[in-house]
Design a protein around this motif. Structure first.
Motif, PDB file in Angstrom:
ATOM      1  N   ALA A   1      -8.133 -11.275 -24.632  1.00  0.00           N
ATOM      2  CA  ALA A   1      -8.787 -12.077 -24.089  1.00  0.00           C
ATOM      3  C   ALA A   1      -9.437 -13.264 -24.941  1.00  0.00           C
ATOM      4  O   ALA A   1      -9.341 -14.411 -24.843  1.00  0.00           O
ATOM      5  N   GLU A   2      -9.559 -13.006 -26.528  1.00  0.00           N
ATOM      6  CA  GLU A   2     -10.020 -13.709 -27.269  1.00  0.00           C
ATOM      7  C   GLU A   2      -8.652 -14.688 -27.594  1.00  0.00           C
ATOM      8  O   GLU A   2      -9.111 -15.942 -27.985  1.00  0.00           O
ATOM      9  N   SER A   3      -7.535 -14.285 -27.693  1.00  0.00           N
ATOM     10  CA  SER A   3      -6.103 -15.063 -27.957  1.00  0.00           C
ATOM     11  C   SER A   3      -6.088 -16.059 -26.598  1.00  0.00           C
ATOM     12  O   SER A   3      -5.507 -17.124 -27.056  1.00  0.00           O
ATOM     13  N   LEU A   4      -6.195 -15.382 -25.564  1.00  0.00           N
ATOM     14  CA  LEU A   4      -6.261 -16.283 -24.167  1.00  0.00           C
ATOM     15  C   LEU A   4      -7.175 -17.457 -24.290  1.00  0.00           C
ATOM     16  O   LEU A   4      -6.823 -18.672 -23.886  1.00  0.00           O
ATOM     17  N   TYR A   5      -8.353 -17.180 -24.890  1.00  0.00           N
ATOM     18  CA  TYR A   5      -9.395 -18.418 -24.947  1.00  0.00           C
ATOM     19  C   TYR A   5      -8.894 -19.440 -25.887  1.00  0.00           C
ATOM     20  O   TYR A   5      -9.062 -20.693 -25.519  1.00  0.00           O
TER      21      TYR A   5
ATOM     22  N   VAL B   1       2.909  -8.326 -29.167  1.00  0.00           N
ATOM     23  CA  VAL B   1       3.638  -9.703 -29.338  1.00  0.00           C
ATOM     24  C   VAL B   1       3.150 -10.623 -30.305  1.00  0.00           C
ATOM     25  O   VAL B   1       1.891 -10.552 -30.426  1.00  0.00           O
ATOM     26  N   GLU B   2       4.038 -11.269 -31.004  1.00  0.00           N
ATOM     27  CA  GLU B   2       3.386 -12.570 -31.966  1.00  0.00           C
ATOM     28  C   GLU B   2       2.747 -13.547 -31.420  1.00  0.00           C
ATOM     29  O   GLU B   2       3.139 -13.933 -29.883  1.00  0.00           O
ATOM     30  N   TYR B   3       1.716 -14.315 -31.654  1.00  0.00           N
ATOM     31  CA  TYR B   3       1.066 -15.188 -30.945  1.00  0.00           C
ATOM     32  C   TYR B   3       2.053 -16.564 -30.851  1.00  0.00           C
ATOM     33  O   TYR B   3       2.708 -16.634 -31.721  1.00  0.00           O
TER      34      TYR B   3
ATOM     35  N   LEU C   1       0.383 -27.229 -31.110  1.00  0.00           N
ATOM     36  CA  LEU C   1      -1.087 -26.294 -31.145  1.00  0.00           C
ATOM     37  C   LEU C   1      -1.089 -25.195 -30.434  1.00  0.00           C
ATOM     38  O   LEU C   1      -2.144 -24.167 -30.671  1.00  0.00           O
ATOM     39  N   SER C   2      -0.279 -25.114 -29.406  1.00  0.00           N
ATOM     40  CA  SER C   2      -0.183 -23.731 -28.659  1.00  0.00           C
ATOM     41  C   SER C   2       0.726 -22.888 -29.388  1.00  0.00           C
ATOM     42  O   SER C   2       0.409 -21.688 -29.518  1.00  0.00           O
ATOM     43  N   ALA C   3       1.771 -23.425 -30.064  1.00  0.00           N
ATOM     44  CA  ALA C   3       2.871 -22.666 -30.481  1.00  0.00           C
ATOM     45  C   ALA C   3       2.364 -21.884 -31.755  1.00  0.00           C
ATOM     46  O   ALA C   3       2.449 -20.856 -32.140  1.00  0.00           O
TER      47      ALA C   3
ATOM     48  N   GLU D   1      -0.880 -10.531 -31.856  1.00  0.00           N
ATOM     49  CA  GLU D   1      -0.815 -10.495 -33.216  1.00  0.00           C
ATOM     50  C   GLU D   1      -1.709 -11.699 -33.587  1.00  0.00           C
ATOM     51  O   GLU D   1      -1.223 -12.895 -33.251  1.00  0.00           O
ATOM     52  N   HIS D   2      -2.631 -11.653 -34.458  1.00  0.00           N
ATOM     53  CA  HIS D   2      -3.415 -13.001 -35.127  1.00  0.00           C
ATOM     54  C   HIS D   2      -3.642 -12.613 -36.444  1.00  0.00           C
ATOM     55  O   HIS D   2      -4.856 -12.443 -37.019  1.00  0.00           O
TER      56      HIS D   2
END
Length: 334
Positions: free
Chosen positions: A308-312, A103-105, A182-184, A131-132
């Motif tokens: 987990a890194e993306s979630l943080y 999934v794209e961020y 900033l979330s999107a 994805e990042h």
């Protein structure tokens, strides 16, 4: 390692379904089509006409809805490249149906929904990759390699301004579909979090120009983050018709020098000396991400970022949203 024993030695390609028909979906489809290890089977989009045209381009089946796509028993992997609002729902449905998910961020617009999707992936024993690609880009890689040259960093500023005249009437200007900016646009914060670690607090201001009840014509978000290391980070994100000068600049101040990346050009400044920094290309990052996912699923090689890194970072973004709404500094619980 998440292994797929049915795909050893390339005996059978990985069957993939794609949700979305936009820019990111196009780049994903091109890579999936060109890699013999994957077979792009089905595509679901927003409008039947565009979905049909997109599917024909990549010799795939056009489906009426993402719900139909995730339920197909012949799919192994679902790639989500659609509006931000729907990311979490599609990811949950695909994982529940026993699919691996890319999934794209952002994974979700709210941290709780992202947490639930991550827990579901773990329970199902399936890959969930957010994805990042900013981490793979030339600027970020050059910054990572050069940051030791400036000693202890104490201040970072990342500014992206995108003038649009006229402002487009599209989902990225719709607050419901796009989410809090900033979330999107999570990569703006994720760059700093990846480099500097734990965030203590966020202080944010946001302004929207909205002449249409459904779409705004411009937005500006600025947030100041305090990191546990003591570093202060500022992120500025603006787009739309109220801006007249584009900017994409990342600056890091250290006790022994300064790093400045303006567009694709980098330099190290120390005293009276300025030295150029070589910056790699921004091209081909979606293809690189897609190939890394296939490598991970089929060969067990590691990925470059974890859910987990993306979630943080999403939690940091949500603290920024709360700060903008309340006018107060928000402290993160670490």
């Amino acid at each position: 390692m998440i292994g797929l024993t049915n795909y050893i030695d390339g005996k059978m390609p990985l069957k993939v379904g794609l949700v979305g028909t936009g820019y990111a979906a196009k780049l994903r489809a091109q890579t999936l089509q060109s890699d013999p290890r994957s077979d792009l089977v089905a595509i679901a989009g927003h409008t039947p006409e565009k979905t049909q045209e997109f599917a024909q381009t990549y010799q795939a089946l056009a489906l009426d809805s993402w719900q139909e796509l995730v339920e197909r028993p012949d799919l192994d992997l679902v790639v989500i490249c659609t509006i931000n609002r729907d990311h979490a729902a599609i990811a949950r449905a695909a994982l529940t149906a026993g699919k691996h998910v890319v999934v794209e961020y952002p994974l979700a617009l709210e941290p709780k929904a992202a947490e639930e999707a991550i827990a579901l992936a773990q329970a199902q024993g399936k890959l969930l990759h957010v994805e990042h690609i900013e981490l793979l880009g030339g600027v970020h890689q050059a910054l990572r390699q050069s940051i030791r040259e400036i000693g202890t960093p104490f201040y970072a500023r990342y500014c992206t301004i995108n003038p649009q005249h006229p402002a487009p009437r599209k989902w990225t200007y719709n607050p419901v579909l796009f989410g809090f900016p900033l979330s999107a646009a999570l990569s703006r914060l994720h760059r700093l979090v990846d480099l500097f670690g734990e965030v203590v607090s966020a202080s944010t201001q946001a302004r929207f120009w909205q002449e249409d009840p459904e779409f705004y014509s411009a937005c500006l978000c600025t947030t100041r983050l305090r990191f546990s290391s003591g570093l202060i980070g500022e992120v500025i994100y603006g787009k739309g018709k109220t801006f007249f000068q584009a900017e994409r600049k990342f600056e890091v101040q250290g006790e022994q020098g300064t790093l400045i990346f303006d567009g694709e050009e980098g330099k190290l400044v120390r005293g009276e000396t300025t030295a150029p920094i070589e910056v790699g290309s921004r091209r081909g990052l979606f293809a690189k991400d897609t190939k890394m996912v296939l490598d991970h699923l089929l060969e067990g090689t590691p990925l470059y970022v974890t859910p987990a890194e993306s979630l943080y970072t999403l939690k940091v973004a949500d603290a920024a949203r709360e700060s903008a709404e309340t006018g107060q500094t928000v402290y993160l619980k670490n």
